[in-house]
Design an enzyme around this catalytic site. Structure first.
Site, PDB file in Angstrom:
ATOM      1  CG  HIS A 217      28.622  15.039 -28.823  1.00  0.00           C
ATOM      2  ND1 HIS A 217      29.948  14.898 -29.170  1.00  0.00           N
ATOM      3  CD2 HIS A 217      28.424  16.377 -28.647  1.00  0.00           C
ATOM      4  CE1 HIS A 217      30.517  16.094 -29.197  1.00  0.00           C
ATOM      5  NE2 HIS A 217      29.610  17.015 -28.883  1.00  0.00           N
ATOM      6  CD  GLU A 218      25.233  18.296 -27.918  1.00  0.00           C
ATOM      7  OE1 GLU A 218      25.607  19.041 -27.001  1.00  0.00           O
ATOM      8  OE2 GLU A 218      25.726  18.350 -29.068  1.00  0.00           O
TER       9      GLU A 218
ATOM     10  CG  HIS B 264      29.204  18.755 -24.308  1.00  0.00           C
ATOM     11  ND1 HIS B 264      30.572  18.832 -24.426  1.00  0.00           N
ATOM     12  CD2 HIS B 264      28.719  18.830 -25.576  1.00  0.00           C
ATOM     13  CE1 HIS B 264      30.901  18.956 -25.714  1.00  0.00           C
ATOM     14  NE2 HIS B 264      29.788  18.943 -26.432  1.00  0.00           N
TER      15      HIS B 264
ATOM     16  CG  ASP C 104      32.590  19.998 -28.553  1.00  0.00           C
ATOM     17  OD1 ASP C 104      31.923  18.970 -28.799  1.00  0.00           O
ATOM     18  OD2 ASP C 104      32.074  21.120 -28.383  1.00  0.00           O
TER      19      ASP C 104
END
Ligand SMILES: [Zn+2]
Length: 179
Positions: free
Chosen positions: A115-116, A119, A125
């Site tokens: 997920h990170e 980014h 998000d």
């Protein structure tokens, strides 16, 4: 007569331009390589590598590789006791934190790592609550163990790096359920 000559010249120029555009199209660009430094990710180095490999298995226009010794990374990964979070400076550049606050609440570590990285690859998000979405982050149940991007998320990343999309500097914070 002069007008007819100008028109003929224009047609010739357009034909050449069109021909060049058609022949240039099939040459696929090499994937862009982003180097990450996991040396300061403490106990999470392995899961950081796993997050990178997850993206490498799903996208074609960008590659996440460990930074060679002595080189400057695009992405630095840290670990601390706060929420997992990412700070981007531009597409593919910045830092992210493996935050123990979410790890201790039981969020699946490979999902946090992927997920990170998402980014840094230009994804914001999107708190859809769906486990099938990687960028739903903490809005999906703590029990969610999906660490892979959806096909939509993967194709957005491919599109970002096909054009080198412009992404503003931003900070994204995981923020899970209240302790
Ligand atoms: Zn996030």
């Amino acid at each position: 007569m002069l007008l007819r000559r100008i028109a003929a010249a224009l047609v010739a120029v357009l034909a050449i331009g069109g021909f060049q555009a058609v022949t240039a199209a099939p040459a696929a660009a090499a994937p862009r390589t982003l180097y990450y430094d996991a040396s300061q990710a403490q106990e999470f180095k392995a899961v950081v590598n796993q997050g990178a490999q997850i993206w490498n298995s799903r996208v074609t226009n960008v590659r996440l590789l460990p930074v060679p010794a002595g080189s400057t990374p695009n992405i630095r990964v840290y670990a601390d006791n706060g929420w997992p979070r990412a700070q981007t400076t531009s597409l593919g550049n910045g830092r992210w934190y493996m935050g123990r606050q979410a790890v201790n609440q039981g969020y699946y570590q490979p999902r946090i790592a992927a997920h990170e990285f998402g980014h840094l690859l230009g994804l914001p998000d999107r708190r859809t609550g769906l486990c099938t979405d990687l960028m739903s982050g903490s809005s999906a149940p703590v029990s969610c163990t999906n660490a892979y991007p959806s096909t939509t998320e993967a194709s957005t990343v491919n599109r970002n790096f096909a054009t080198t999309a412009s992404v503003p500097a931003q900070t994204f914070i995981w923020s899970g359920s209240p302790a």
